[in-house]
Design an enzyme around this catalytic site. Structure first.
Site, PDB file in Angstrom:
ATOM      1  N   PHE A 132     -17.223 -10.092  -8.060  1.00  0.00           N
ATOM      2  CA  PHE A 132     -17.020 -10.848  -6.819  1.00  0.00           C
ATOM      3  C   PHE A 132     -18.058 -11.961  -6.643  1.00  0.00           C
ATOM      4  O   PHE A 132     -18.516 -12.236  -5.545  1.00  0.00           O
ATOM      5  CB  PHE A 132     -16.962  -9.896  -5.602  1.00  0.00           C
ATOM      6  CG  PHE A 132     -15.589  -9.294  -5.483  1.00  0.00           C
ATOM      7  CD1 PHE A 132     -15.166  -8.366  -6.418  1.00  0.00           C
ATOM      8  CD2 PHE A 132     -14.707  -9.705  -4.495  1.00  0.00           C
ATOM      9  CE1 PHE A 132     -13.879  -7.852  -6.372  1.00  0.00           C
ATOM     10  CE2 PHE A 132     -13.423  -9.198  -4.444  1.00  0.00           C
ATOM     11  CZ  PHE A 132     -13.014  -8.268  -5.381  1.00  0.00           C
ATOM     12  N   PHE A 141      -8.519   1.243  -0.766  1.00  0.00           N
ATOM     13  CA  PHE A 141      -9.368   0.185  -1.311  1.00  0.00           C
ATOM     14  C   PHE A 141      -8.732  -0.548  -2.484  1.00  0.00           C
ATOM     15  O   PHE A 141      -9.405  -1.307  -3.181  1.00  0.00           O
ATOM     16  CB  PHE A 141     -10.715   0.776  -1.744  1.00  0.00           C
ATOM     17  CG  PHE A 141     -11.502   1.353  -0.595  1.00  0.00           C
ATOM     18  CD1 PHE A 141     -12.260   0.517   0.216  1.00  0.00           C
ATOM     19  CD2 PHE A 141     -11.464   2.701  -0.305  1.00  0.00           C
ATOM     20  CE1 PHE A 141     -12.991   1.035   1.291  1.00  0.00           C
ATOM     21  CE2 PHE A 141     -12.185   3.224   0.772  1.00  0.00           C
ATOM     22  CZ  PHE A 141     -12.947   2.399   1.559  1.00  0.00           C
ATOM     23  N   VAL A 199       0.820  -1.211   0.000  1.00  0.00           N
ATOM     24  CA  VAL A 199       0.000   0.000   0.000  1.00  0.00           C
ATOM     25  C   VAL A 199       0.859   1.270   0.000  1.00  0.00           C
ATOM     26  O   VAL A 199       0.626   2.188  -0.783  1.00  0.00           O
ATOM     27  CB  VAL A 199      -0.973  -0.023   1.211  1.00  0.00           C
ATOM     28  CG1 VAL A 199      -1.560   1.358   1.472  1.00  0.00           C
ATOM     29  CG2 VAL A 199      -2.084  -1.011   0.916  1.00  0.00           C
ATOM     30  N   CYS A 247      -5.857  -9.131   3.098  1.00  0.00           N
ATOM     31  CA  CYS A 247      -6.907  -8.276   3.665  1.00  0.00           C
ATOM     32  C   CYS A 247      -8.162  -9.017   4.111  1.00  0.00           C
ATOM     33  O   CYS A 247      -8.522  -8.949   5.279  1.00  0.00           O
ATOM     34  CB  CYS A 247      -7.271  -7.176   2.666  1.00  0.00           C
ATOM     35  SG  CYS A 247      -5.930  -5.995   2.449  1.00  0.00           S
TER      36      CYS A 247
HETATM   37  P1  NAD Z   1       3.155  -4.674   3.977  1.00  0.00           P
HETATM   38  O1  NAD Z   1       3.532  -5.595   5.069  1.00  0.00           O
HETATM   39  O2  NAD Z   1       3.375  -5.057   2.563  1.00  0.00           O
HETATM   40  O3  NAD Z   1       3.914  -3.277   4.170  1.00  0.00           O
HETATM   41  C1  NAD Z   1       4.094  -2.624   5.387  1.00  0.00           C
HETATM   42  C2  NAD Z   1       5.503  -2.047   5.379  1.00  0.00           C
HETATM   43  O4  NAD Z   1       5.655  -1.138   6.473  1.00  0.00           O
HETATM   44  C3  NAD Z   1       6.600  -3.093   5.535  1.00  0.00           C
HETATM   45  O5  NAD Z   1       7.504  -2.982   4.462  1.00  0.00           O
HETATM   46  C4  NAD Z   1       7.258  -2.747   6.875  1.00  0.00           C
HETATM   47  O6  NAD Z   1       8.637  -3.028   6.910  1.00  0.00           O
HETATM   48  C5  NAD Z   1       6.987  -1.271   6.952  1.00  0.00           C
HETATM   49  N1  NAD Z   1       7.029  -0.679   8.316  1.00  0.00           N
HETATM   50  C6  NAD Z   1       6.473  -1.186   9.451  1.00  0.00           C
HETATM   51  N2  NAD Z   1       6.700  -0.324  10.487  1.00  0.00           N
HETATM   52  C7  NAD Z   1       7.384   0.730   9.983  1.00  0.00           C
HETATM   53  C8  NAD Z   1       7.881   1.935  10.538  1.00  0.00           C
HETATM   54  N3  NAD Z   1       7.710   2.244  11.830  1.00  0.00           N
HETATM   55  N4  NAD Z   1       8.549   2.786   9.733  1.00  0.00           N
HETATM   56  C9  NAD Z   1       8.725   2.505   8.429  1.00  0.00           C
HETATM   57  N5  NAD Z   1       8.271   1.376   7.832  1.00  0.00           N
HETATM   58  C10 NAD Z   1       7.592   0.512   8.602  1.00  0.00           C
HETATM   59  O7  NAD Z   1       1.621  -4.307   4.233  1.00  0.00           O
HETATM   60  P2  NAD Z   1       0.545  -3.817   3.159  1.00  0.00           P
HETATM   61  O8  NAD Z   1      -0.022  -4.979   2.453  1.00  0.00           O
HETATM   62  O9  NAD Z   1       1.115  -2.668   2.405  1.00  0.00           O
HETATM   63  O10 NAD Z   1      -0.589  -3.291   4.140  1.00  0.00           O
HETATM   64  C11 NAD Z   1      -0.431  -2.107   4.883  1.00  0.00           C
HETATM   65  C12 NAD Z   1      -1.781  -1.701   5.444  1.00  0.00           C
HETATM   66  O11 NAD Z   1      -2.663  -1.383   4.361  1.00  0.00           O
HETATM   67  C13 NAD Z   1      -2.495  -2.781   6.249  1.00  0.00           C
HETATM   68  O12 NAD Z   1      -3.222  -2.171   7.296  1.00  0.00           O
HETATM   69  C14 NAD Z   1      -3.455  -3.383   5.249  1.00  0.00           C
HETATM   70  O13 NAD Z   1      -4.600  -3.943   5.870  1.00  0.00           O
HETATM   71  C15 NAD Z   1      -3.850  -2.169   4.450  1.00  0.00           C
HETATM   72  N6  NAD Z   1      -4.297  -2.485   3.070  1.00  0.00           N
HETATM   73  C16 NAD Z   1      -3.602  -3.392   2.324  1.00  0.00           C
HETATM   74  C17 NAD Z   1      -4.005  -3.659   1.024  1.00  0.00           C
HETATM   75  C18 NAD Z   1      -3.284  -4.685   0.177  1.00  0.00           C
HETATM   76  O14 NAD Z   1      -3.807  -5.017  -0.886  1.00  0.00           O
HETATM   77  N7  NAD Z   1      -2.131  -5.180   0.569  1.00  0.00           N
HETATM   78  C19 NAD Z   1      -5.085  -2.970   0.477  1.00  0.00           C
HETATM   79  C20 NAD Z   1      -5.744  -2.024   1.269  1.00  0.00           C
HETATM   80  C21 NAD Z   1      -5.328  -1.788   2.571  1.00  0.00           C
HETATM   81  C1  UDX Z   2      -9.126  -6.864  -1.318  1.00  0.00           C
HETATM   82  C2  UDX Z   2     -10.203  -5.824  -1.651  1.00  0.00           C
HETATM   83  O1  UDX Z   2     -10.846  -6.171  -2.893  1.00  0.00           O
HETATM   84  C3  UDX Z   2      -9.592  -4.443  -1.752  1.00  0.00           C
HETATM   85  O2  UDX Z   2     -10.610  -3.476  -1.982  1.00  0.00           O
HETATM   86  C4  UDX Z   2      -8.870  -4.152  -0.451  1.00  0.00           C
HETATM   87  O3  UDX Z   2      -8.266  -2.885  -0.507  1.00  0.00           O
HETATM   88  C5  UDX Z   2      -7.831  -5.214  -0.153  1.00  0.00           C
HETATM   89  O4  UDX Z   2      -8.469  -6.499  -0.123  1.00  0.00           O
HETATM   90  P1  UDX Z   2      -7.217  -8.134  -2.657  1.00  0.00           P
HETATM   91  O5  UDX Z   2      -7.077  -8.941  -1.415  1.00  0.00           O
HETATM   92  O6  UDX Z   2      -6.000  -7.577  -3.294  1.00  0.00           O
HETATM   93  O7  UDX Z   2      -8.215  -6.907  -2.413  1.00  0.00           O
HETATM   94  O8  UDX Z   2      -7.904  -9.062  -3.774  1.00  0.00           O
HETATM   95  P2  UDX Z   2      -9.398  -9.389  -4.214  1.00  0.00           P
HETATM   96  O9  UDX Z   2      -9.458  -9.254  -5.670  1.00  0.00           O
HETATM   97  O10 UDX Z   2     -10.409  -8.666  -3.426  1.00  0.00           O
HETATM   98  O11 UDX Z   2      -9.494 -10.949  -3.858  1.00  0.00           O
HETATM   99  C6  UDX Z   2      -9.493 -11.399  -2.525  1.00  0.00           C
HETATM  100  C7  UDX Z   2      -9.702 -12.897  -2.492  1.00  0.00           C
HETATM  101  O12 UDX Z   2     -11.035 -13.228  -2.891  1.00  0.00           O
HETATM  102  C8  UDX Z   2      -8.771 -13.676  -3.425  1.00  0.00           C
HETATM  103  O13 UDX Z   2      -8.343 -14.851  -2.787  1.00  0.00           O
HETATM  104  C9  UDX Z   2      -9.642 -13.989  -4.622  1.00  0.00           C
HETATM  105  O14 UDX Z   2      -9.245 -15.138  -5.302  1.00  0.00           O
HETATM  106  C10 UDX Z   2     -10.991 -14.175  -3.941  1.00  0.00           C
HETATM  107  N1  UDX Z   2     -12.108 -13.910  -4.858  1.00  0.00           N
HETATM  108  C11 UDX Z   2     -12.362 -12.656  -5.293  1.00  0.00           C
HETATM  109  C12 UDX Z   2     -12.914 -14.966  -5.272  1.00  0.00           C
HETATM  110  O15 UDX Z   2     -12.701 -16.115  -4.889  1.00  0.00           O
HETATM  111  N2  UDX Z   2     -13.961 -14.695  -6.121  1.00  0.00           N
HETATM  112  C13 UDX Z   2     -14.241 -13.447  -6.568  1.00  0.00           C
HETATM  113  O16 UDX Z   2     -15.223 -13.291  -7.326  1.00  0.00           O
HETATM  114  C14 UDX Z   2     -13.411 -12.384  -6.155  1.00  0.00           C
END
Ligand code: NAD
Ligand code: UDX
Length: 435
Positions: A252, A152, A11, A263
């Site tokens: 979905f 999102f 993110v 997530c």
């Molecule tokens: P991630 O683990 O990929 O990244 C988090 C990063 O933050 C890591 O690289 C870590 O080393 C770094 N970090 C931790 N503490 C730190 C600090 N004090 N200073 C600097 N860096 C630091 O996680 P992510 O998947 O990017 O998710 C981050 C947040 O966003 C979570 O709350 C998640 O739920 C939310 N989110 C994730 C997604 C997704 O698709 N991955 C989508 C929407 C929201």
């Molecule tokens: C999700 C949310 O969609 C996104 O808005 C949020 O910010 C992060 O979490 P992501 O986890 O990257 O995104 O993938 P997504 O496409 O939502 O799929 C999540 C899981 O549901 C996957 O394992 C996918 O295979 C499954 N899925 C999704 C299904 O099995 N069927 C579907 O129709 C859609």
């Protein structure tokens, strides 16, 4: 405009690079030395389509920098985004907020003037308030605001989702914070995406509610798929039939092995705990968590049954390990319990994933064979199981697979293949929820 982004993960890195693309100066702070070194050398620590080019061009333009020093990143920043992980806390299912609170404290120490402290991480209701308390306690002299700006984006489509979102949600209480966020999001507002200004608690809950609703939709169609298997109905047609109703919507509704990823699993679990603690338990979300967990852990049993009931000594090819295509993310992937059980029951498991194999290695049993490509995995296999629908698996020739494999069992957990074509090539084909 200048901002700091704490966390250079899926993110933080994507949103930092996208804000930079919009002309903002972005300083990303990353605490993990390996990730930081990669970023500084122009190597992406994650696989996300289009990210490398976006990062490189913005670094070259001088708008995107990577460092370990929060004070340096905060210098002149009007907003600082906390985009660190909020994984499931061991034992109780709550979101682990230790990284968020640590980052808030570090930010407070580093601030030199007014800034908006924005949570981009997914955080439980009340976290914004707690951050405000932490910052005030750490630096009583500071002028600041707290805002919630949940993200999102989906992995695999992260840049598109960030730049052309369905909506942006911003929880803020002061006019000054709202004005800062409005300026930052002006390029996205110009695409006519609605920018919703709400209270902080509302923004925090909106994120969990959105993910839980989508997870519920996926879980619903998975249950319908099971019902289709018992009744002779076709779940793809049912999904199309209900999805064309504008009140339901077509997205979905793809049945599969259960949702995974970084997530849905952790956020549904956290919402269950948030709701229980608030005295308004969500039995729907509790059920979604339970049904999805059972589905993921039961998928291997289904495969074993379809392989004739015993798999000891059999070779099983697995295509796709990541929780969805176009990412290298293995967090909570359905492949983890499936592969573990197949190996435990004595199968020789040959796996291939285009991007996820490095991340998969520490999560899978050591006996697994990692293959060069789909054909290598299929070699001499008694059965082939497609777990993740990467595009490169879609057009595999059934006749070629038939010459490579020993057996003729094809288990398609994403309904990618044409059952008739597979049967014509001699395969016993099993999809999900299809007659
Ligand atoms: P991630 O683990 O990929 O990244 C988090 C990063 O933050 C890591 O690289 C870590 O080393 C770094 N970090 C931790 N503490 C730190 C600090 N004090 N200073 C600097 N860096 C630091 O996680 P992510 O998947 O990017 O998710 C981050 C947040 O966003 C979570 O709350 C998640 O739920 C939310 N989110 C994730 C997604 C997704 O698709 N991955 C989508 C929407 C929201
Ligand atoms: C999700 C949310 O969609 C996104 O808005 C949020 O910010 C992060 O979490 P992501 O986890 O990257 O995104 O993938 P997504 O496409 O939502 O799929 C999540 C899981 O549901 C996957 O394992 C996918 O295979 C499954 N899925 C999704 C299904 O099995 N069927 C579907 O129709 C859609």
């Amino acid at each position: 405009m200048r901002i700091a982004m704490i966390g250079g993960g899926y993110v933080g890195l994507v949103s930092g690079a996208c804000f930079a693309e919009f002309g903002v100066d972005v300083a990303v702070v990353e605490v993990d030395p390996t990730r930081l070194a990669a970023l500084r050398e122009g190597r992406m620590p994650i696989y996300e389509p289009g990210l490398e080019d976006l990062v490189k061009s913005n670094v070259a333009a001088g708008r995107l920098t990577f460092g370990a020093d929060i004070a340096e990143a905060m210098n002149g920043a009007e907003a600082v985004f906390i985009a660190v992980g909020t994984p499931t806390r061991r034992g109780d299912g709550h979101a682990d907020l230790s990284y968020v609170y640590a980052a808030a404290e570090q930010v407070a120490r580093a601030m030199t003037g007014y800034a908006v402290i924005v949570t981009k991480s997914t955080v439980p209701v009340g976290t914004g308030r707690r951050i405000a308390e932490i910052v005030s306690a750490t630096r009583p002299d500071l002028e600041f605001d707290v805002a919630s700006n949940p993200e999102f984006l989906r992995e695999g489509n992260a840049i598109g989702d960030f730049m052309k979102p369905d909506r942006v949600v911003i929880g803020a209480t002061s006019e000054r914070a709202r004005a800062t966020m409005q300026r930052l999001y002006a390029p996205i507002a110009a695409t006519e995406a609605p920018i919703l200004f709400t209270g902080i608690e509302t923004a925090e809950l909106t994120k969990y509610a959105g993910n839980a609703f989508l997870a519920m939709k996926v879980t619903f169609i998975n249950e319908m798929a099971d019902l289709c298997e018992r009744t002779g109905a076709d779940v793809l047609e049912v999904a199309r039939g209900i999805g064309l109703d504008a009140r339901i919507g077509a997205r979905f509704l793809q049945p599969g092995p259960g949702f995974g990823g970084s997530c849905f699993p952790k956020d549904t679990l956290a919402l269950v705990r948030i709701a229980q603690e608030a005295g308004a338990p969500s039995r729907l979300v509790e059920t979604v968590v339970a049904v999805n967990d059972a589905r993921k852990s039961g998928m291997a049993a289904r495969i074993i049954t379809l392989c004739g009931g015993a798999i000891r000594g059999k070779t099983i090819a697995i295509l796709g390990l990541t929780f969805k295509p176009e990412t290298d993310d293995m967090r909570d992937s359905p492949a983890i319990p499936i592969v573990a059980r197949l190996a435990e029951d004595g199968a020789h498991v040959r796996v291939y994933d285009p991007e996820g194999m490095d991340a998969a290695r520490p999560l899978l049993p050591p006996s697994i064979s990692y293959c060069r490509d789909a054909h290598d995995a299929a070699k001499d296999a008694d059965a082939l199981v497609l777990i993740t629908e990467w595009n490169q698996f879609r057009a595999l020739s059934p006749t070629r697979l038939a010459t490579e494999m020993k057996g003729r069992t094809l288990i398609d957990l994403r309904n990618v293949y044409d059952p008739a074509a597979m049967r014509q090539a001699g395969f016993t084909y099993h999809g999900i929820g299809r007659p």
